[in-house]
Design a protein around this motif. Structure first.
Motif, PDB file in Angstrom:
ATOM      1  N   ASN A 326       0.923  -1.249  -0.038  1.00 40.67           N
ATOM      2  CA  ASN A 326      -0.077   0.002  -0.092  1.00 40.67           C
ATOM      3  C   ASN A 326       0.834   1.387   0.106  1.00 40.67           C
ATOM      4  OD1 ASN A 326      -2.550  -1.250   0.089  1.00 40.67           O
ATOM      5  ND2 ASN A 326      -2.527  -1.327   2.223  1.00 40.67           N
ATOM      6  N   LEU A 327       1.854   1.277   1.038  1.00 38.86           N
ATOM      7  CA  LEU A 327       2.694   2.522   1.227  1.00 38.86           C
ATOM      8  C   LEU A 327       3.427   2.760  -0.322  1.00 38.86           C
ATOM      9  CD1 LEU A 327       3.247   4.990   2.926  1.00 38.86           C
ATOM     10  CD2 LEU A 327       5.109   3.480   3.820  1.00 38.86           C
ATOM     11  N   ALA A 328       3.778   1.768  -0.621  1.00 39.00           N
ATOM     12  CA  ALA A 328       4.771   1.827  -2.011  1.00 39.00           C
ATOM     13  C   ALA A 328       3.638   2.540  -3.180  1.00 39.00           C
ATOM     14  CB  ALA A 328       5.194   0.803  -2.345  1.00 39.00           C
ATOM     15  N   SER A 330       1.193   4.396  -2.641  1.00 39.77           N
ATOM     16  CA  SER A 330       0.603   5.667  -2.445  1.00 39.77           C
ATOM     17  C   SER A 330       1.610   6.576  -2.784  1.00 39.77           C
ATOM     18  CB  SER A 330       0.528   5.780  -0.887  1.00 39.77           C
ATOM     19  OG  SER A 330       1.664   5.704  -0.294  1.00 39.77           O
ATOM     20  N   PHE A 331       2.822   6.507  -2.952  1.00 39.01           N
ATOM     21  CA  PHE A 331       3.879   7.485  -3.438  1.00 39.01           C
ATOM     22  C   PHE A 331       3.536   7.938  -4.965  1.00 39.01           C
ATOM     23  CE2 PHE A 331       6.760   5.436  -0.563  1.00 39.01           C
ATOM     24  CZ  PHE A 331       6.517   6.252   0.510  1.00 39.01           C
TER      25      PHE A 331
ATOM     26  N   LEU B  36      11.564   9.603  -4.638  1.00 44.00           N
ATOM     27  CA  LEU B  36      10.533   8.424  -4.993  1.00 44.00           C
ATOM     28  C   LEU B  36      10.828   6.990  -5.174  1.00 44.00           C
ATOM     29  CD1 LEU B  36       7.602   8.343  -6.094  1.00 44.00           C
ATOM     30  CD2 LEU B  36       8.551   8.665  -8.386  1.00 44.00           C
ATOM     31  N   ASN B  39      11.965   5.727  -1.710  1.00 47.11           N
ATOM     32  CA  ASN B  39      10.601   5.452  -1.188  1.00 47.11           C
ATOM     33  C   ASN B  39      10.156   4.152  -1.425  1.00 47.11           C
ATOM     34  OD1 ASN B  39      10.927   7.476   0.602  1.00 47.11           O
ATOM     35  ND2 ASN B  39       9.320   8.898  -0.436  1.00 47.11           N
ATOM     36  N   TYR B  40       9.931   3.971  -2.756  1.00 51.82           N
ATOM     37  CA  TYR B  40       9.330   2.813  -3.216  1.00 51.82           C
ATOM     38  C   TYR B  40      10.157   1.511  -2.974  1.00 51.82           C
ATOM     39  CZ  TYR B  40       7.516  -0.494  -6.540  1.00 51.82           C
ATOM     40  OH  TYR B  40       6.908  -1.496  -7.085  1.00 51.82           O
ATOM     41  N   ALA B  43       9.688   0.972   0.699  1.00 48.90           N
ATOM     42  CA  ALA B  43       8.347   0.864   1.535  1.00 48.90           C
ATOM     43  C   ALA B  43       7.791  -0.775   1.017  1.00 48.90           C
ATOM     44  CB  ALA B  43       7.546   2.002   0.986  1.00 48.90           C
ATOM     45  N   ILE B  68      12.487   6.501   5.501  1.00 47.32           N
ATOM     46  CA  ILE B  68      11.833   7.188   4.317  1.00 47.32           C
ATOM     47  C   ILE B  68      11.421   8.592   4.707  1.00 47.32           C
ATOM     48  CG2 ILE B  68       9.630   7.409   3.352  1.00 47.32           C
ATOM     49  CD1 ILE B  68       9.583   4.174   3.455  1.00 47.32           C
ATOM     50  N   PHE B 132       3.657  15.811  -0.614  1.00 48.44           N
ATOM     51  CA  PHE B 132       2.468  14.718  -0.876  1.00 48.44           C
ATOM     52  C   PHE B 132       2.852  13.487  -0.406  1.00 48.44           C
ATOM     53  CE2 PHE B 132      -1.505  15.644  -3.486  1.00 48.44           C
ATOM     54  CZ  PHE B 132      -1.532  17.029  -3.260  1.00 48.44           C
ATOM     55  N   ASP B 133       4.038  12.994  -0.938  1.00 48.96           N
ATOM     56  CA  ASP B 133       4.490  11.617  -0.426  1.00 48.96           C
ATOM     57  C   ASP B 133       4.573  11.601   0.888  1.00 48.96           C
ATOM     58  OD1 ASP B 133       4.496  10.902  -3.212  1.00 48.96           O
ATOM     59  OD2 ASP B 133       6.711  10.900  -3.468  1.00 48.96           O
ATOM     60  N   ALA B 136       1.861  10.841   3.072  1.00 48.31           N
ATOM     61  CA  ALA B 136       1.326   9.207   2.853  1.00 48.31           C
ATOM     62  C   ALA B 136       1.794   8.286   4.102  1.00 48.31           C
ATOM     63  CB  ALA B 136       1.866   8.629   1.607  1.00 48.31           C
ATOM     64  N   LEU B 137       3.003   8.769   4.576  1.00 40.56           N
ATOM     65  CA  LEU B 137       3.491   8.060   5.691  1.00 40.56           C
ATOM     66  C   LEU B 137       2.851   7.924   6.935  1.00 40.56           C
ATOM     67  CD1 LEU B 137       7.055   9.141   5.836  1.00 40.56           C
ATOM     68  CD2 LEU B 137       6.458   6.628   5.418  1.00 40.56           C
ATOM     69  N   VAL B 140      -1.552   6.080   5.249  1.00 43.19           N
ATOM     70  CA  VAL B 140      -1.723   4.862   4.501  1.00 43.19           C
ATOM     71  C   VAL B 140      -1.251   3.539   5.242  1.00 43.19           C
ATOM     72  CG1 VAL B 140      -1.089   3.732   2.140  1.00 43.19           C
ATOM     73  CG2 VAL B 140      -1.644   6.170   2.638  1.00 43.19           C
ATOM     74  N   PRO B 141      -1.826   2.574   5.374  1.00 44.82           N
ATOM     75  CA  PRO B 141      -1.196   1.406   6.031  1.00 44.82           C
ATOM     76  C   PRO B 141      -0.205   0.757   5.241  1.00 44.82           C
ATOM     77  CG  PRO B 141      -3.445   0.987   5.307  1.00 44.82           C
ATOM     78  CD  PRO B 141      -3.254   2.438   5.139  1.00 44.82           C
ATOM     79  N   GLN B 142       0.821   0.295   5.851  1.00 47.82           N
ATOM     80  CA  GLN B 142       2.225  -0.002   4.982  1.00 47.82           C
ATOM     81  C   GLN B 142       1.949  -1.115   4.154  1.00 47.82           C
ATOM     82  OE1 GLN B 142       5.295  -0.086   7.460  1.00 47.82           O
ATOM     83  NE2 GLN B 142       5.732   1.947   7.453  1.00 47.82           N
ATOM     84  N   CYS B 143       1.294  -2.186   4.575  1.00 49.82           N
ATOM     85  CA  CYS B 143       1.175  -3.443   3.707  1.00 49.82           C
ATOM     86  C   CYS B 143      -0.223  -3.671   3.602  1.00 49.82           C
ATOM     87  CB  CYS B 143       1.971  -4.417   4.273  1.00 49.82           C
ATOM     88  SG  CYS B 143       3.529  -3.871   4.591  1.00 49.82           S
TER      89      CYS B 143
END
Lengths: 648, 145
Positions: A326-328, A330-331, B36, B39-40, B43, B68, B132-133, B136-137, B140-143
């Protein structure tokens, strides 16, 4: 400031005898020889446009057949495999063989004229780019006519594209064809970037460049970065299918998601490459019909660059339904939403240009102005799919099909039609018929919206993409019928355009040099322009050289009738990238068969690779032909100053 | 046809170094690009399947969230630095070229002012993209699952 060049060029005005000498130096040999050897950017540009429109017609016919199949439930006009090949070939044709090449055609034709140069930076590369485009298009269509067209969508997902699930030559034609086409795109993009940086009129500093050129520049720079990604992906797929590698084979440790990453790292920037040059055309043409300069030139140019830059960071939004964290995601969702800001800046500038101008309602204006509406609709639906939860609902439904068509027709086909009405007089010396033009526009506009606006609803009602038929009574029947009717009306509109082109070529009103009273340099030369473009190389002192008197520009005056006289063989100025100061007199190459022969050799290589089990020697023969043509191409020529002169 | 060598008044004198001009222009987008992709990767790594030996690939993986955040903060600062440098460039360019904002935007006076103006916009624009990015931390739930 004085010129820092090898010789100081003389300034003056062109006499008839001077023009005659230039004509002799720059003109292409008539007949078959000239056809295969010309490097004239104007001829190449027009060929690009004609070829792209032929592919547009082919893709359009495919679309109409698809729509007949989907007009009613439970139709049997097409078998499932035929449907798969037809929709995949339709996508391939429109996205790869029409949408970018048609923009390349306009840019090829217009860039040197609008920049104040005599040709593109690499004229022979320009010819090569065109021939490779034609050859790769034919290559892929041969597969289609043999019943081996692509059948897995234009994005060609694995594992369905793997040999296990997709035997035969379909995927091999498509894989190799895309690598083949990628060469054309890459060399063409490099040519645009160098031309932008180096071949401009003296005084055309980076802040004075015509707004149209920025769109093609950003698209070209992007293509140089992303085309290798898709070429690599297709080459790896071809290796998987033919030589037992396992890049995408899960059972052997391969990664299907790798395909999606490689494809969409290319695919999304490509979509921007298909629209930004077209948006540049709107930014160039719309203000002319509003009788004022574009509002917010700097903001529009920056928005163009920002859109492309952000466009590199949104590819994962095509993969929201693949199970990524999800987090990936969201970016990428965040960037997919924020990219609307530069797009909105452009829309507001266009709107302000119309609002504060005195619009003249020509056909070109209608096509340009309608782009704003279609862009907003396509943009809003794109914004919706940029949200992960919304995308999970909308993914693989007809909503996405509606979105992509609003983007690609709304911000490519409509601006291109506007550009054709705007620049056709420059290309041919004749105006397109306005009355037929109005019919042409309204038919296309009504047909397009009738076809694709209801398609959003079809998607929201749950109709999935890529199904060859559907059952009756699930609420999709009427909407599909409306879409089919709209598609045929749209086709009639395109047919009216073709009729207008043909009839106007024969008997259209004569245009003169500047029929629209437009401000940029291409309108300072006759219509159609002479082979050398400019008898004297113009000097530029503002963004709007032909409007300076009425805009009361206070900082010097441009000159289009008096300037540098370059007539030692084919010559033009090279300028510094930032300031547009001439720093070299470039010797431009003469016509050559080498690009065409190199294309023949390259085609033989790809055919040999396609049929490598039986015809591999053909690839060797092709490589020899390609090497020989490159040798001839690069052989030093005295006229280009590439040989060491004997000491006196 | 005359024999007069061509002379123009273009360009005006430039007192802003080109590298500084481009630093102000490009640092924002460059910082955004790097944050970006980093982060990707980080994450996504947090959600590596349980049956995979992730510790052997990237030890200390549990530091990915603070990492991140730190990367985003640094990137945001860099974007603002780019904007600030561009403001300085813009002021210097205005002084040397005598161009107002409207002249730069409208007539296209002064390539230095033009590029500096861009730098301000890219710095602020990409700062917003990085924010914006970062938001999200916390939202947004991580997984999944």
């Amino acid at each position: 400031m004085t010129f820092q060049v090898e010789r100081v060029p003389h300034a003056g005005t062109a006499t008839p005898s001077f023009r005659q000498r230039l004509e002799h130096i720059w003109e292409t040999e008539p007949g078959v020889a000239g056809f295969f050897s010309t490097v004239d950017h104007k001829k190449i540009g027009i060929r690009y446009i004609i070829t792209a429109f032929i592919f547009l017609a082919a893709g359009g016919i495919e679309a109409l057949i698809l729509r007949l199949q989907l007009a009613r439930p439970n139709q049997n006009l097409l078998a499932p495999e035929q449907y798969d090949q037809l929709f995949s070939t339709h996508g391939m044709t429109m996205i790869f063989l029409y949408a970018l090449p048609v923009l390349s055609g306009f840019s090829n034709y217009l860039w040197p004229l609008i920049l104040g140069a005599r040709d593109m930076a690499f004229p022979r590369v320009n010819a090569l780019s065109y021939w490779l485009y034609v050859a790769s298009g034919i290559f892929m269509y041969v597969g289609f006519f043999m019943g081996a067209g692509p059948n897995d969508g234009w994005f060609n997902y694995v594992p369905y594209a793997n040999r296990t699930y997709n035997p035969g030559l379909s995927m091999d034609f498509y894989s190799l064809g895309m690598v083949f086409l990628g060469i054309s795109t890459t060399v063409g993009a490099a040519n645009f970037v160098v031309t932008f940086l180096r071949l401009r009129a003296p005084g055309m500093s980076i802040n004075r460049l015509p707004v149209m050129t920025w769109g093609t520049l950003t698209a070209s720079a992007a293509n140089l970065l992303v085309v290798p990604s898709v070429s690599l992906a297709f080459f790896m797929l071809w290796l998987d299918r033919n030589f037992g590698t396992h890049f995408f084979d899960v059972s052997k440790g391969g990664q299907p998601l790798l395909w999606q990453h490689l494809f969409w790292i290319f695919g999304h920037p490509w979509v921007y490459a298909l629209v930004l040059p077209a948006m540049g055309m709107v930014s160039e043409g719309l203000p002319v019909f509003c009788r004022r300069p574009l509002v917010g030139y700097s903001a529009v140019v920056l928005a163009t660059l920002a859109t492309m830059t952000l466009g590199f960071g949104v590819w994962v939004h095509h993969m929201f339904a693949t199970g990524l964290p999800n987090l990936a995601m969201s970016f990428f969702s965040g960037i997919s939403l924020i990219i609307t800001i530069p797009s909105a800046v452009t829309v507001f500038c266009w709107t302000a240009t119309i609002w504060t101008g005195r619009p003249v309602i020509t056909t070109a204006f209608l096509f340009f102005a309608s782009t704003i509406i279609l862009f907003v609709i396509g943009g809003v639906s794109g914004f919706m799919t940029g949200s992960v939860p919304a995308d999970w609902q909308l993914n693989d439904t007809y909503f996405v099909v509606a979105h992509i068509h609003y983007v690609l027709l709304g911000i490519n086909v409509f601006p291109v039609c506007g550009a054709l009405y705007y620049w056709f007089p420059k290309m041919t010396g004749r105006l397109l018929d306005e009355r037929l033009g109005q019919w042409n526009f309204w038919t296309m506009f009504v047909g397009f919206n009738l076809a694709f606006l209801p398609m959003h609803l079809t998607g929201l009602l749950g109709m999935p993409r890529r199904i060859y038929t559907y059952p009756a009574g699930v609420g999709w029947d009427t909407l599909n019928m409306i879409t089919t009717i709209g598609a045929f009306i749209l086709a009639v509109g395109v047919l009216l355009l073709f009729i207008n082109v043909v009839t106007s070529l024969i008997g259209g009103a004569l245009a003169g040099a500047n029929p629209w009273d437009a401000p940029t340099l291409e309108w300072s030369v006759p219509s159609p322009p002479p082979p050398y473009n400019f008898a004297v190389l113009p000097k530029v002192a503002s963004r709007y050289p032909l409007w300076e008197s009425r805009l009361q520009a206070s900082r010097g005056a441009s000159s289009v009738t008096e300037g540098a006289l370059l007539d030692h063989e084919r010559e033009t100025f090279g300028v510094t990238p930032l300031d547009g100061e001439p720093d070299i007199i470039l010797k431009m190459p003469f016509d050559s068969y080498a690009p065409f022969v190199l294309t023949v050799g390259t085609t033989a290589i790809f055919v040999g690779l396609l049929l490598h089990r039986h015809l591999w020697p053909l690839a060797i023969v092709g490589a020899v032909i390609a090497a020989a043509s490159l040798l001839a191409w690069l052989w030093p020529e005295r006229r280009l100053g590439q040989t060491v002169e004997a000491a006196p | 046809m005359s024999d007069t060598p061509i002379r123009t008044q273009h360009p005006p004198p430039q007192h802003v170094a080109v590298p500084l001009l481009f630093f102000g222009l490009l640092i924002g987008p460059a910082a955004w690009s790097l944050q970006l992709v980093t982060n990707y990767a980080l994450a996504a790594y947090r959600c590596y399947p349980d049956d995979m030996p992730r510790a052997t690939i990237l030890p200390n993986w549990h530091w990915s969230s603070p990492t991140i955040l730190a990367i985003n903060v640094i990137a945001a600062i860099l974007a603002l630095v780019g904007a600030a440098i561009s403001v300085q460039n813009w002021r210097a360019a205005r002084a040397e070229e005598g161009a107002s904002i409207s002249e730069t935007l409208g007539e296209g006076v002064g390539r230095t002012a033009f590029l500096a103006l861009w730098g301000i916009m890219t710095g602020l624009g990409f700062f917003a993209a990085i924010i914006f990015d970062t938001i999200a931390l916390s939202m947004v739930p991580q997984c999944s699952g």
